[in-house]
Every structure is written in structure tokens, then in C-alpha cells.
Scaffold this motif. Structure first.
Motif, short mmCIF file in Angstrom:
data_model
loop_
_atom_site.label_atom_id
_atom_site.label_comp_id
_atom_site.label_asym_id
_atom_site.label_seq_id
_atom_site.Cartn_x
_atom_site.Cartn_y
_atom_site.Cartn_z
N ASP A 38 0.82 -1.20 0.00
CA ASP A 38 0.00 0.00 0.00
C ASP A 38 0.87 1.26 0.00
O ASP A 38 0.46 2.30 -0.52
N PHE A 39 2.05 1.18 0.58
CA PHE A 39 2.96 2.31 0.63
C PHE A 39 3.95 2.32 -0.53
O PHE A 39 4.62 3.31 -0.77
N ASP A 40 4.06 1.21 -1.23
CA ASP A 40 5.04 1.06 -2.31
C ASP A 40 4.32 1.05 -3.65
O ASP A 40 4.15 0.02 -4.28
N ARG A 41 3.93 2.22 -4.10
CA ARG A 41 3.17 2.33 -5.36
C ARG A 41 3.95 1.84 -6.57
O ARG A 41 3.38 1.34 -7.51
N ALA A 42 5.27 2.01 -6.54
CA ALA A 42 6.12 1.59 -7.67
C ALA A 42 6.41 0.09 -7.65
O ALA A 42 7.01 -0.44 -8.58
N ARG A 43 6.02 -0.60 -6.59
CA ARG A 43 6.26 -2.04 -6.41
C ARG A 43 7.76 -2.37 -6.53
O ARG A 43 8.16 -3.33 -7.17
N SER A 44 8.58 -1.54 -5.88
CA SER A 44 10.03 -1.73 -5.90
C SER A 44 10.50 -2.73 -4.86
O SER A 44 11.63 -3.18 -4.89
N GLY A 45 9.62 -3.06 -3.89
CA GLY A 45 10.01 -3.97 -2.83
C GLY A 45 10.67 -3.24 -1.67
O GLY A 45 11.21 -3.87 -0.77
N ARG A 46 10.61 -1.90 -1.70
CA ARG A 46 11.24 -1.09 -0.67
C ARG A 46 10.32 0.05 -0.25
O ARG A 46 9.56 0.57 -1.06
N VAL A 47 10.41 0.41 1.02
CA VAL A 47 9.69 1.57 1.55
C VAL A 47 10.69 2.40 2.37
O VAL A 47 11.76 1.90 2.74
N SER A 48 10.33 3.63 2.66
CA SER A 48 11.22 4.46 3.47
C SER A 48 11.20 3.98 4.92
O SER A 48 10.31 3.23 5.33
N ARG A 49 12.17 4.44 5.66
CA ARG A 49 12.24 4.06 7.08
C ARG A 49 11.01 4.56 7.83
O ARG A 49 10.46 3.85 8.67
N SER A 50 10.57 5.77 7.53
CA SER A 50 9.40 6.31 8.23
C SER A 50 8.13 5.53 7.85
O SER A 50 7.25 5.32 8.68
N GLN A 51 8.05 5.07 6.60
CA GLN A 51 6.91 4.25 6.20
C GLN A 51 6.92 2.91 6.93
O GLN A 51 5.88 2.41 7.34
N PHE A 52 8.12 2.34 7.11
CA PHE A 52 8.23 1.09 7.87
C PHE A 52 7.68 1.28 9.28
O PHE A 52 6.91 0.47 9.76
N LEU A 53 8.09 2.37 9.93
CA LEU A 53 7.62 2.64 11.30
C LEU A 53 6.11 2.84 11.32
O LEU A 53 5.42 2.37 12.24
N ARG A 54 5.58 3.51 10.33
CA ARG A 54 4.13 3.74 10.25
C ARG A 54 3.38 2.42 10.07
O ARG A 54 2.34 2.18 10.69
#
Length: 140
Positions: A38-54
Motif C-alpha cells: 500500500d505504501f510502495d506504489r512503484a512495487r520496488s520492494g522497498r519503503v522508506s524508514r518512516s513508512q516502515f515505522l508507520r
């Protein structure tokens, strides 16, 4: 792959944290990978650190600062821009949920009914239909 870079002590702590997260995910029947997607619109397999915490907050998985640091050190290492590699993280956590990775090893139970789900395993995949004596009703 990332675990090979850790000492035995750090690896044991990592396993403990991942096991804790897996038990929360299993208990609440949370589709972990979908939460990240849901946070990875590009489907890169990665999210930011702040998104991980969220995401960890959204799935109600409280972590200490040390646990967060351990996970970030493990899954952000070698990743461009220090982004959290959630695909590897989810695969590791799912390994604790199911013994064979398909939901057939360890039963997960619904919080509402107290019984295992009928249609989906702990990874969110559709389970094969089991023949439990179901018969087509006789109609005339």
C-alpha cells in the motif's frame, strides 16, 4: 542473505524480533506484504524508514528502539538510499508463520471464531479445497 552478515548474537536477537512480529501477524491475520505494498506504489520492494515505522504502528506491533534499529540495520543495508527491503522482511516473517510457507504446517486461528480460517492460509493464499464429506444436495 542479509543474515549472513550478522554475528550469532545479533542473529538470535533478529530471530526473536521477527518471531514476535510473526506471532502478532498470525494472531491478527494481517496480510503483511499487502500492508507494505500500500505504501510502495512503484512495487520496488522497498519503503522508506518512516513508512516502515508507520506500518508497524498500523499493524499494532510495538517495537522498542533497539528492535527497530536492528531491523533497519538488517533490511536497509546495501539497499539504495537506505530504504527498507520489505520483500525480504516479509519472507522471513512468513517463515515463522508457516512451517512450509504455504499455511499447511501451523494452524492460525480467527480472533472472532477461535477456529482456523476455512479459505486462506497465513500468507493470504487460497487453500485447496478439502474433501470433508461434502456432498451435492439431492434435487428432484
Amino acid at each position: 542473505a542479509r543474515r549472513q552478515l550478522h554475528s550469532v548474537e545479533i542473529d538470535a536477537k533478529l530471530q526473536q524480533v521477527e518471531s514476535l512480529i510473526a506471532s502478532r501477524v498470525r494472531l491478527r491475520q494481517i496480510p503483511m506484504k499487502m500492508s507494505f505494498q500500500d505504501f510502495d506504489r512503484a512495487r520496488s520492494g522497498r519503503v522508506s524508514r518512516s513508512q516502515f515505522l508507520r506500518i508497524m504502528s498500523m499493524v499494532q506491533c510495538p517495537l522498542t528502539d533497539q528492535q527497530v534499529a536492528l531491523l533497519l540495520d538488517t533490511y536497509c543495508e546495501g539497499v539504495p538510499e537506505g530504504r527498507f527491503a520489505y520483500t525480504e522482511f516479509c519472507e522471513s516473517v512468513e517463515g515463522y508463520c508457516c512451517s512450509d510457507g504455504r499455511g499447511e504446517g501451523t494452524a492460525t486461528y480467527s480472533m472472532k471464531t477461535g477456529r482456523p480460517p476455512k479459505y486462506f492460509d497465513c500468507t493470504g493464499e487460497l487453500m485447496p479445497l478439502r474433501d470433508e464429506g461434502w456432498r451435492r444436495p439431492v434435487t428432484r
